[in-house]
Design a protein around this motif. Structure first.
Motif, PDB file in Angstrom:
ATOM      1  N   HIS A  61      32.432 -51.363  48.091  1.00  0.00           N
ATOM      2  CA  HIS A  61      31.118 -50.473  47.954  1.00  0.00           C
ATOM      3  C   HIS A  61      31.009 -50.281  46.362  1.00  0.00           C
ATOM      4  O   HIS A  61      29.787 -50.706  45.872  1.00  0.00           O
ATOM      5  CB  HIS A  61      31.035 -49.125  48.532  1.00  0.00           C
ATOM      6  N   ALA A  62      32.012 -49.905  45.518  1.00  0.00           N
ATOM      7  CA  ALA A  62      31.924 -49.714  44.065  1.00  0.00           C
ATOM      8  C   ALA A  62      31.778 -51.125  43.440  1.00  0.00           C
ATOM      9  O   ALA A  62      30.983 -51.227  42.363  1.00  0.00           O
ATOM     10  CB  ALA A  62      33.201 -49.247  43.638  1.00  0.00           C
ATOM     11  N   SER A  65      28.085 -52.194  44.210  1.00  0.00           N
ATOM     12  CA  SER A  65      27.041 -51.578  43.496  1.00  0.00           C
ATOM     13  C   SER A  65      26.902 -51.667  42.105  1.00  0.00           C
ATOM     14  O   SER A  65      25.807 -50.964  41.351  1.00  0.00           O
ATOM     15  CB  SER A  65      27.229 -50.086  44.096  1.00  0.00           C
ATOM     16  N   TYR A  67      29.013 -50.606  40.135  1.00  0.00           N
ATOM     17  CA  TYR A  67      29.897 -49.406  39.218  1.00  0.00           C
ATOM     18  C   TYR A  67      30.992 -49.965  38.429  1.00  0.00           C
ATOM     19  O   TYR A  67      31.215 -49.480  37.219  1.00  0.00           O
ATOM     20  CB  TYR A  67      30.194 -48.254  40.420  1.00  0.00           C
TER      21      TYR A  67
END
Length: 73
Positions: A61-62, A65, A67
């Protein structure tokens, strides 16, 4: 520690502990199963796999996304 190494060590440790418990009980039979140790080993293995899955989801997810890929300009 690498997750693959951790899983390999856990997979090695559970049967080793079960065989040590079997020697302490004085059982000579190869077909005597200690279901309590088997259940505890299975639960430990399930928790390790669960935590690895949660970690994988968080890391993906990181990364997806952006990030972890964003750099200050």
């Amino acid at each position: 520690m690498d997750p693959v190494v951790l899983v390999a060590l856990c997979a090695w440790l559970v049967p080793a502990l079960a065989s040590a418990a079997d020697v302490e009980n004085g059982s000579d039979s190869d077909f005597h199963y200690d279901y309590e140790s088997l259940r505890i080993g299975g639960l430990v293995f399930a928790v390790v796999l669960f935590l690895m899955g949660i970690g994988l989801i968080v890391i993906l997810h990181a990364v997806l996304s952006g990030y972890l890929l964003s750099y200050p300009t």
